[in-house]
Design a protein around this motif. Sequence first.
Motif, PDB file in Angstrom:
ATOM      1  N   LEU A  11       1.493  -1.314   0.103  1.00  0.00           N
ATOM      2  CA  LEU A  11      -0.133  -0.361   0.032  1.00  0.00           C
ATOM      3  C   LEU A  11       1.033   1.472  -0.288  1.00  0.00           C
ATOM      4  O   LEU A  11       0.935   1.814   0.810  1.00  0.00           O
ATOM      5  CB  LEU A  11      -0.816  -0.088   1.919  1.00  0.00           C
TER       6      LEU A  11
ATOM      7  N   ILE B  88       1.638  16.270  -0.636  1.00  0.00           N
ATOM      8  CA  ILE B  88       2.072  15.664  -0.879  1.00  0.00           C
ATOM      9  C   ILE B  88       2.079  14.790  -2.408  1.00  0.00           C
ATOM     10  O   ILE B  88       1.228  15.028  -2.800  1.00  0.00           O
ATOM     11  CB  ILE B  88       2.423  13.488  -0.238  1.00  0.00           C
TER      12      ILE B  88
ATOM     13  N   TRP C 176      -2.545  16.965  10.183  1.00  0.00           N
ATOM     14  CA  TRP C 176      -1.175  16.383   9.303  1.00  0.00           C
ATOM     15  C   TRP C 176      -1.048  14.637   9.365  1.00  0.00           C
ATOM     16  O   TRP C 176      -1.146  14.385  10.645  1.00  0.00           O
ATOM     17  CB  TRP C 176       0.367  17.263   9.642  1.00  0.00           C
TER      18      TRP C 176
ATOM     19  N   GLY D  78       0.515  10.061  11.848  1.00  0.00           N
ATOM     20  CA  GLY D  78       1.353   9.684  13.011  1.00  0.00           C
ATOM     21  C   GLY D  78       0.961   9.932  14.648  1.00  0.00           C
ATOM     22  O   GLY D  78       0.972   8.932  15.234  1.00  0.00           O
ATOM     23  N   ASN D  79      -0.220  10.684  14.390  1.00  0.00           N
ATOM     24  CA  ASN D  79      -0.699  11.200  15.540  1.00  0.00           C
ATOM     25  C   ASN D  79      -2.165  10.925  15.431  1.00  0.00           C
ATOM     26  O   ASN D  79      -2.106  11.012  16.979  1.00  0.00           O
ATOM     27  CB  ASN D  79      -0.423  12.394  16.392  1.00  0.00           C
TER      28      ASN D  79
ATOM     29  N   TYR E  49       4.796   8.276  16.496  1.00  0.00           N
ATOM     30  CA  TYR E  49       4.619   7.474  16.764  1.00  0.00           C
ATOM     31  C   TYR E  49       4.307   6.270  16.747  1.00  0.00           C
ATOM     32  O   TYR E  49       4.511   6.145  15.058  1.00  0.00           O
ATOM     33  CB  TYR E  49       2.801   8.095  17.171  1.00  0.00           C
TER      34      TYR E  49
ATOM     35  N   THR F 116       1.750   2.856  14.603  1.00  0.00           N
ATOM     36  CA  THR F 116       0.269   2.362  14.666  1.00  0.00           C
ATOM     37  C   THR F 116      -0.224   1.586  14.410  1.00  0.00           C
ATOM     38  O   THR F 116       0.121   1.205  13.272  1.00  0.00           O
ATOM     39  CB  THR F 116      -0.170   4.089  13.869  1.00  0.00           C
TER      40      THR F 116
ATOM     41  N   GLN G 173      -2.890   2.940  18.338  1.00  0.00           N
ATOM     42  CA  GLN G 173      -1.574   3.618  18.316  1.00  0.00           C
ATOM     43  C   GLN G 173      -1.277   4.343  19.739  1.00  0.00           C
ATOM     44  O   GLN G 173      -1.643   4.162  21.152  1.00  0.00           O
ATOM     45  CB  GLN G 173      -2.200   5.317  17.784  1.00  0.00           C
TER      46      GLN G 173
ATOM     47  N   GLY H  94       4.965   6.879  12.232  1.00  0.00           N
ATOM     48  CA  GLY H  94       4.852   8.197  12.073  1.00  0.00           C
ATOM     49  C   GLY H  94       5.863   8.966  11.936  1.00  0.00           C
ATOM     50  O   GLY H  94       7.283   8.835  12.414  1.00  0.00           O
TER      51      GLY H  94
ATOM     52  N   GLY I  51       6.268  12.183  12.188  1.00  0.00           N
ATOM     53  CA  GLY I  51       7.221  13.242  13.260  1.00  0.00           C
ATOM     54  C   GLY I  51       6.086  14.325  13.760  1.00  0.00           C
ATOM     55  O   GLY I  51       4.640  14.137  13.100  1.00  0.00           O
ATOM     56  N   LEU I  52       5.785  14.591  14.347  1.00  0.00           N
ATOM     57  CA  LEU I  52       4.200  15.636  15.581  1.00  0.00           C
ATOM     58  C   LEU I  52       3.913  16.825  13.964  1.00  0.00           C
ATOM     59  O   LEU I  52       4.884  16.993  13.931  1.00  0.00           O
ATOM     60  CB  LEU I  52       4.371  16.003  15.988  1.00  0.00           C
ATOM     61  N   GLY I  53       3.043  17.013  13.400  1.00  0.00           N
ATOM     62  CA  GLY I  53       2.739  18.040  12.432  1.00  0.00           C
ATOM     63  C   GLY I  53       3.798  18.379  11.552  1.00  0.00           C
ATOM     64  O   GLY I  53       3.071  19.122  10.415  1.00  0.00           O
ATOM     65  N   GLY I  54       4.431  17.745  10.844  1.00  0.00           N
ATOM     66  CA  GLY I  54       5.250  17.759   9.765  1.00  0.00           C
ATOM     67  C   GLY I  54       4.803  16.719   8.330  1.00  0.00           C
ATOM     68  O   GLY I  54       3.739  16.922   8.413  1.00  0.00           O
ATOM     69  N   TYR I  55       5.599  17.423   7.565  1.00  0.00           N
ATOM     70  CA  TYR I  55       5.176  16.826   6.047  1.00  0.00           C
ATOM     71  C   TYR I  55       5.524  15.305   6.686  1.00  0.00           C
ATOM     72  O   TYR I  55       6.025  14.346   7.247  1.00  0.00           O
ATOM     73  CB  TYR I  55       6.242  17.086   5.112  1.00  0.00           C
ATOM     74  N   GLN I  56       4.420  14.484   6.454  1.00  0.00           N
ATOM     75  CA  GLN I  56       4.343  13.486   5.870  1.00  0.00           C
ATOM     76  C   GLN I  56       4.150  12.618   5.383  1.00  0.00           C
ATOM     77  O   GLN I  56       3.641  12.791   4.363  1.00  0.00           O
ATOM     78  CB  GLN I  56       2.519  12.982   7.607  1.00  0.00           C
ATOM     79  N   LYS I  57       5.108  11.442   4.823  1.00  0.00           N
ATOM     80  CA  LYS I  57       4.882  10.765   4.175  1.00  0.00           C
ATOM     81  C   LYS I  57       4.705   9.195   4.510  1.00  0.00           C
ATOM     82  O   LYS I  57       5.448   8.289   4.041  1.00  0.00           O
ATOM     83  CB  LYS I  57       5.771  10.750   3.019  1.00  0.00           C
ATOM     84  N   VAL I  58       3.718   8.899   4.303  1.00  0.00           N
ATOM     85  CA  VAL I  58       2.994   7.441   5.665  1.00  0.00           C
ATOM     86  C   VAL I  58       3.076   6.247   4.292  1.00  0.00           C
ATOM     87  O   VAL I  58       2.307   6.710   3.608  1.00  0.00           O
ATOM     88  CB  VAL I  58       2.504   7.197   6.838  1.00  0.00           C
ATOM     89  N   THR I  59       4.183   5.267   4.052  1.00  0.00           N
ATOM     90  CA  THR I  59       3.616   4.745   3.526  1.00  0.00           C
ATOM     91  C   THR I  59       3.807   3.052   4.097  1.00  0.00           C
ATOM     92  O   THR I  59       4.835   2.665   4.701  1.00  0.00           O
ATOM     93  CB  THR I  59       4.642   3.952   2.082  1.00  0.00           C
TER      94      THR I  59
END
Lengths: 115, 112
Positions: A43, A56, A97, A100-101, B32, B34, B49, B91, B93-101
């Motif tokens: 994914l 992104i 954003w 992560g959280n 974090y 998840t 999480q 993740g 990081g907090l509130g930053g640029y997120q590129k979760v794969t």
Amino acid sequence: DTAVSQTPKYLVTQMGNDKSIKCEQNLGHDTMYWYKQDSKKFLKIMFSYNNKELIINETVPNRFSPKSPDKAHLNLHINSLELGDSAVYFCASSQGWGAGNYGYTFGSGTRLTVV
Amino acid sequence: LAKTTQPISMDSYEGQEVNITCSHNNIATNDYITWYQQFPSQGPRFIIQGYKTKVTNEVASLFIPADRKSSTLSLPRVSLSDTAVYYCLVGEGLGGYQKVTFGIGTKLQVIP
């Protein structure tokens, strides 16, 4: 009430055609995403929009163009479809954003088959 | 981007406790951890999480050691309906640029 809804659920089309997938979320989330899940179940993120702004844009062919008319909607338009575009496309949303959280909420997916 | 490693598949009998471990050696300070669950023909669903130590909810527990380089998802007394793919995400990081794969996940098969 469906939190993140995508249409259509299934899409079968011929090579070279142009198609769109629509996504809507009623969670009040700020950020929306498009993910692609290939046959190996990997994914991978394609696009992310935060408050209608593109955040992104992964390395995807420019035949793929997302559009966000408002923060509750994120559509995906695909031009000149190719066999390799066959996959399941998931729309997702999150508050703030990234995930992560706060965690993503996913739609049920659109299975695209290009023949 | 913090990379994660999980077993590709696991089998378990109904009623047993299942522990799925995920390695994330280069986890960042603000990241974090998840976990998601995905059934066939559905999108992934958020399970739990955490940041450190232990987190428990009505579905699962998440154990994170002090060095945070790994985490373990614990499913108590699994049933057939827990058969799914489980993804571990870290993740950026907090509130930053997120590129979760998502990785390829762990395919859990619960056996009667």
